[in-house]
Design a protein around this motif. Structure first.
Motif, PDB file in Angstrom:
ATOM      1  N   LYS A  45       0.829  -1.210   0.000  1.00  0.00           N
ATOM      2  CA  LYS A  45       0.000   0.000   0.000  1.00  0.00           C
ATOM      3  C   LYS A  45       0.862   1.258   0.000  1.00  0.00           C
ATOM      4  CE  LYS A  45      -3.952  -2.063   2.424  1.00  0.00           C
ATOM      5  NZ  LYS A  45      -4.743  -2.052   3.681  1.00  0.00           N
ATOM      6  N   ILE A  46       1.946   1.238   0.774  1.00  0.00           N
ATOM      7  CA  ILE A  46       2.840   2.401   0.813  1.00  0.00           C
ATOM      8  C   ILE A  46       3.412   2.670  -0.574  1.00  0.00           C
ATOM      9  CG2 ILE A  46       5.049   3.257   1.702  1.00  0.00           C
ATOM     10  CD1 ILE A  46       4.399   1.730   4.320  1.00  0.00           C
ATOM     11  N   GLY A  47       3.788   1.608  -1.279  1.00  0.00           N
ATOM     12  CA  GLY A  47       4.345   1.778  -2.622  1.00  0.00           C
ATOM     13  C   GLY A  47       3.367   2.364  -3.610  1.00  0.00           C
ATOM     14  N   GLU A  48       2.087   2.240  -3.323  1.00  0.00           N
ATOM     15  CA  GLU A  48       1.048   2.788  -4.201  1.00  0.00           C
ATOM     16  C   GLU A  48       0.638   4.202  -3.792  1.00  0.00           C
ATOM     17  OE1 GLU A  48      -1.952  -0.158  -3.736  1.00  0.00           O
ATOM     18  OE2 GLU A  48      -0.910  -1.654  -4.965  1.00  0.00           O
ATOM     19  N   ASP A  49       1.220   4.703  -2.716  1.00  0.00           N
ATOM     20  CA  ASP A  49       0.873   6.028  -2.198  1.00  0.00           C
ATOM     21  C   ASP A  49       1.877   7.047  -2.735  1.00  0.00           C
ATOM     22  OD1 ASP A  49       0.318   8.314  -0.758  1.00  0.00           O
ATOM     23  OD2 ASP A  49       0.085   7.288   1.158  1.00  0.00           O
ATOM     24  N   GLY A  50       1.440   7.844  -3.691  1.00  0.00           N
ATOM     25  CA  GLY A  50       2.344   8.793  -4.327  1.00  0.00           C
ATOM     26  C   GLY A  50       2.751   9.959  -3.454  1.00  0.00           C
ATOM     27  N   SER A  51       2.072  10.163  -2.320  1.00  0.00           N
ATOM     28  CA  SER A  51       2.452  11.261  -1.438  1.00  0.00           C
ATOM     29  C   SER A  51       3.626  10.883  -0.535  1.00  0.00           C
ATOM     30  CB  SER A  51       1.261  11.704  -0.585  1.00  0.00           C
ATOM     31  OG  SER A  51       0.845  10.664   0.280  1.00  0.00           O
ATOM     32  N   VAL A  52       3.937   9.593  -0.453  1.00  0.00           N
ATOM     33  CA  VAL A  52       5.106   9.133   0.298  1.00  0.00           C
ATOM     34  C   VAL A  52       6.331   9.214  -0.597  1.00  0.00           C
ATOM     35  CG1 VAL A  52       6.162   7.174   1.504  1.00  0.00           C
ATOM     36  CG2 VAL A  52       3.710   7.575   1.713  1.00  0.00           C
ATOM     37  N   ARG A  53       7.453   9.646  -0.038  1.00  0.00           N
ATOM     38  CA  ARG A  53       8.695   9.700  -0.820  1.00  0.00           C
ATOM     39  C   ARG A  53       9.802   8.845  -0.207  1.00  0.00           C
ATOM     40  NH1 ARG A  53       9.278  15.631  -3.674  1.00  0.00           N
ATOM     41  NH2 ARG A  53       7.088  15.816  -4.276  1.00  0.00           N
ATOM     42  N   VAL A  54       9.780   8.680   1.105  1.00  0.00           N
ATOM     43  CA  VAL A  54      10.779   7.866   1.800  1.00  0.00           C
ATOM     44  C   VAL A  54      10.098   7.226   3.009  1.00  0.00           C
ATOM     45  CG1 VAL A  54      13.114   7.795   2.763  1.00  0.00           C
ATOM     46  CG2 VAL A  54      12.480   9.645   1.222  1.00  0.00           C
ATOM     47  N   VAL A  55      10.540   6.002   3.339  1.00  0.00           N
ATOM     48  CA  VAL A  55      10.020   5.298   4.504  1.00  0.00           C
ATOM     49  C   VAL A  55      11.171   4.997   5.451  1.00  0.00           C
ATOM     50  CG1 VAL A  55       8.736   3.280   5.326  1.00  0.00           C
ATOM     51  CG2 VAL A  55       8.287   4.197   3.027  1.00  0.00           C
ATOM     52  N   VAL A  56      10.963   5.233   6.731  1.00  0.00           N
ATOM     53  CA  VAL A  56      11.900   4.804   7.767  1.00  0.00           C
ATOM     54  C   VAL A  56      11.240   3.667   8.535  1.00  0.00           C
ATOM     55  CG1 VAL A  56      13.088   5.427   9.912  1.00  0.00           C
ATOM     56  CG2 VAL A  56      13.069   7.019   7.974  1.00  0.00           C
ATOM     57  N   LEU A  57      11.901   2.517   8.572  1.00  0.00           N
ATOM     58  CA  LEU A  57      11.386   1.343   9.270  1.00  0.00           C
ATOM     59  C   LEU A  57      12.144   1.180  10.576  1.00  0.00           C
ATOM     60  CD1 LEU A  57       9.581  -1.166   9.365  1.00  0.00           C
ATOM     61  CD2 LEU A  57      11.321  -2.372   8.022  1.00  0.00           C
ATOM     62  N   ALA A  58      11.441   1.294  11.683  1.00  0.00           N
ATOM     63  CA  ALA A  58      12.066   1.287  13.005  1.00  0.00           C
ATOM     64  C   ALA A  58      11.284   0.371  13.941  1.00  0.00           C
ATOM     65  CB  ALA A  58      12.130   2.710  13.564  1.00  0.00           C
ATOM     66  N   SER A  59      11.521   0.525  15.235  1.00  0.00           N
ATOM     67  CA  SER A  59      10.882  -0.303  16.257  1.00  0.00           C
ATOM     68  C   SER A  59      10.353   0.589  17.367  1.00  0.00           C
ATOM     69  CB  SER A  59      11.899  -1.297  16.832  1.00  0.00           C
ATOM     70  OG  SER A  59      11.418  -1.900  18.016  1.00  0.00           O
ATOM     71  N   THR A  60       9.230   0.188  17.957  1.00  0.00           N
ATOM     72  CA  THR A  60       8.730   0.902  19.129  1.00  0.00           C
ATOM     73  C   THR A  60       9.441   0.445  20.397  1.00  0.00           C
ATOM     74  OG1 THR A  60       6.966  -0.739  19.433  1.00  0.00           O
ATOM     75  CG2 THR A  60       6.418   1.225  18.141  1.00  0.00           C
ATOM     76  N   ASN A  61      10.139  -0.671  20.333  1.00  0.00           N
ATOM     77  CA  ASN A  61      10.780  -1.258  21.505  1.00  0.00           C
ATOM     78  C   ASN A  61      12.189  -0.693  21.683  1.00  0.00           C
ATOM     79  OD1 ASN A  61      12.183  -3.131  23.297  1.00  0.00           O
ATOM     80  ND2 ASN A  61      10.510  -4.565  22.950  1.00  0.00           N
ATOM     81  N   PRO A  62      12.530  -0.123  22.827  1.00  0.00           N
ATOM     82  CA  PRO A  62      13.854   0.481  23.013  1.00  0.00           C
ATOM     83  C   PRO A  62      14.995  -0.529  23.106  1.00  0.00           C
ATOM     84  CG  PRO A  62      12.624   0.537  25.070  1.00  0.00           C
ATOM     85  CD  PRO A  62      11.674   0.064  24.020  1.00  0.00           C
ATOM     86  N   ARG A  63      14.672  -1.805  23.304  1.00  0.00           N
ATOM     87  CA  ARG A  63      15.724  -2.815  23.476  1.00  0.00           C
ATOM     88  C   ARG A  63      15.787  -3.840  22.346  1.00  0.00           C
ATOM     89  NH1 ARG A  63      14.768  -6.171  26.957  1.00  0.00           N
ATOM     90  NH2 ARG A  63      12.600  -5.703  27.417  1.00  0.00           N
ATOM     91  N   ILE A  64      14.719  -3.933  21.557  1.00  0.00           N
ATOM     92  CA  ILE A  64      14.650  -4.968  20.513  1.00  0.00           C
ATOM     93  C   ILE A  64      14.087  -4.354  19.230  1.00  0.00           C
ATOM     94  CG2 ILE A  64      13.657  -7.192  19.855  1.00  0.00           C
ATOM     95  CD1 ILE A  64      13.287  -7.793  22.833  1.00  0.00           C
ATOM     96  N   TRP A  65      14.819  -4.510  18.143  1.00  0.00           N
ATOM     97  CA  TRP A  65      14.277  -4.078  16.850  1.00  0.00           C
ATOM     98  C   TRP A  65      13.207  -5.079  16.414  1.00  0.00           C
ATOM     99  CZ3 TRP A  65      14.714  -5.111  11.321  1.00  0.00           C
ATOM    100  CH2 TRP A  65      14.327  -4.019  10.535  1.00  0.00           C
ATOM    101  N   SER A  66      13.599  -6.334  16.342  1.00  0.00           N
ATOM    102  CA  SER A  66      12.645  -7.418  16.152  1.00  0.00           C
ATOM    103  C   SER A  66      13.239  -8.691  16.725  1.00  0.00           C
ATOM    104  CB  SER A  66      12.325  -7.632  14.668  1.00  0.00           C
ATOM    105  OG  SER A  66      11.625  -8.857  14.481  1.00  0.00           O
ATOM    106  N   GLY A  67      12.406  -9.461  17.395  1.00  0.00           N
ATOM    107  CA  GLY A  67      12.853 -10.743  17.932  1.00  0.00           C
ATOM    108  C   GLY A  67      12.923 -11.825  16.883  1.00  0.00           C
TER     109      GLY A  67
END
Length: 286
Positions: A45-67
Motif C-alpha cells: 500500500k505504501i508503494g502505491e501512495d504517491g504522497s510518500v517519498r521515503v520510509v523509515v522502518l524502526a521499532s517501538t521497543n527500546p531494546r529490541i528491533w525485532s525478535g
C-alpha cells in the motif's frame, strides 16, 4: 498521505513525504504469520501512495528491533496437521507457505519508495531478512545481530541467504555468520557493510538520524529517487551492459517529465529551492 491502520505497525508522518513505520508487536516484536502478512500488505500500500517519498522502518521497543520469527507461530506451522498427508503434497504446501513469506518481506525491496532501516537493540534471524530488503541501514551503537536459523535447525529461507552475501560482498564472512549463527556487534556490521552508519546512542538516536537522511532524500525529485532505486536493484541482478541498456530505455521515458527542468532552475544562484510535483499528480492513480 493515505490512511493506514495496521495492527502490528505504528504509522506516523515524520515530515513532508517521510513516513515512519515502527514494528509494534509486544513484547519482543516477533513476527507471527499475521504480522508478516500485514508487513507485506502495508508496504504494498505504501508503494502505491504517491504522497510518500521515503520510509523509515524502526521499532517501538527500546531494546529490541525485532525478535525475529515468533517461535510459537513457527512451531504451529511445522506441526500443522491440516495440510496434505503424503510427503510430496506436504512439500508443495510448505513451499507455498514459504513463498508467501518471502513475498511479504520482498515487498520492502519492491516498494516504489526507498526504505531506511533504523535498527536498535537485538536484531536476530528474520531481522536480517527484513534489513537486507531495505535500501539503507543504520544501527544504534547498542545494536547486535545474528543469522540464527542454523541454531534453530534450518537454513534461512526468507531472503538472508539471497541478499546478505551481496550486501556485505564477502562470501567467506557471510558463510561464517550464517553457518555459526554467532552474534555480531554494530561495529562489525559497519565493517562488513551491513550498515552504513552507527549512530551513538539507542533507539531514539538512530531513528532521528534516519529521519534526517529521509528528509534529504524527500527533497529530491520523486521520479529520480524511484528510478534510482529501481535501476540499482536491476543492476544488482543483471550484467553491466544489460543495466546500461535498460537504464537508457528507462530514462528515455523518465526524462520527458518536468523534474529535470525544475531541478535545473532550482540550482540557479539565488533561486528558490526546487519543489517537485508529488507522484500522484503526475500519473493519477498509481
Amino acid at each position: 498521505m493515505a490512511s493506514y491502520s495496521p495492527k502490528y505497525f505504528k504509522m506516523s508522518v515524520a515530515s513532508e513525504g517521510v513516513l515512519l513505520v515502527e514494528i509494534n508487536r509486544p513484547p519482543a516484536n516477533a513476527f507471527s504469520e499475521a504480522a508478516w502478512e500485514e508487513l507485506g500488505a502495508t508496504f504494498q500500500k505504501i508503494g502505491e501512495d504517491g504522497s510518500v517519498r521515503v520510509v523509515v522502518l524502526a521499532s517501538t521497543n527500546p531494546r529490541i528491533w525485532s525478535g525475529g520469527i515468533d517461535l510459537a507461530s513457527f512451531a504451529t506451522f511445522t506441526n500443522d496437521s491440516t495440510g496434505p498427508s503424503d510427503p510430496a503434497r506436504h512439500a508443495l504446501y510448505s513451499k507455498r507457505y514459504v513463498t508467501r513469506f518471502q513475498a511479504a518481506i520482498s515487498a520492502i525491496e519492491n516498494c516504489l519508495h526507498p526504505v531506511i532501516a533504523a535498527v536498535n537493540g537485538a536484531a536476530p534471524g528474520l531481522s536480517i531478512d527484513i534489513m537486507t530488503a531495505a535500501d539503507i541501514r543504520y544501527a544504534s551503537s547498542d545494536a547486535r545481530f545474528s543469522i540464527r536459523e542454523t541454531v534453530l535447525g534450518m537454513a534461512a529461507d526468507i531472503g538472508t541467504l539471497a541478499r546478505f552475501p551481496k550486501v556485505v560482498g564477502n562470501e567467506s564472512l557471510a558463510r561464517e555468520l550464517a553457518l555459526t549463527g554467532r552474534n555480531f556487534t554494530a561495529e562489525e556490521a559497519l565493517s562488513i557493510g551491513l550498515v552504513s552508519k552507527i549512530v551513538p546512542g539507542t533507539r531514539d538516536d538512530v531513528i532521528k538520524a534516519a529521519l534526517e537522511t529521509a528528509k534529504q532524500i524527500a527533497k529530491n525529485s520523486p521520479i529520480a529517487v524511484a528510478g534510482t532505486k529501481h535501476l540499482m536493484l536491476h543492476a544488482r541482478d543483471h550484467s553491466v551492459q544489460e543495466n546500461l541498456d535498460y537504464t537508457a530505455t528507462w530514462n528515455a521515458a523518465m526524462l520527458m517529465g518536468p523534474d529535470t527542468s525544475i531541478a535545473y532552475k532550482g540550482t540557479r544562484k539565488g533561486g528558490p529551492p526546487p519543489v517537485f510535483p508529488p507522484l500522484e499528480k503526475l500519473s493519477g492513480k498509481l
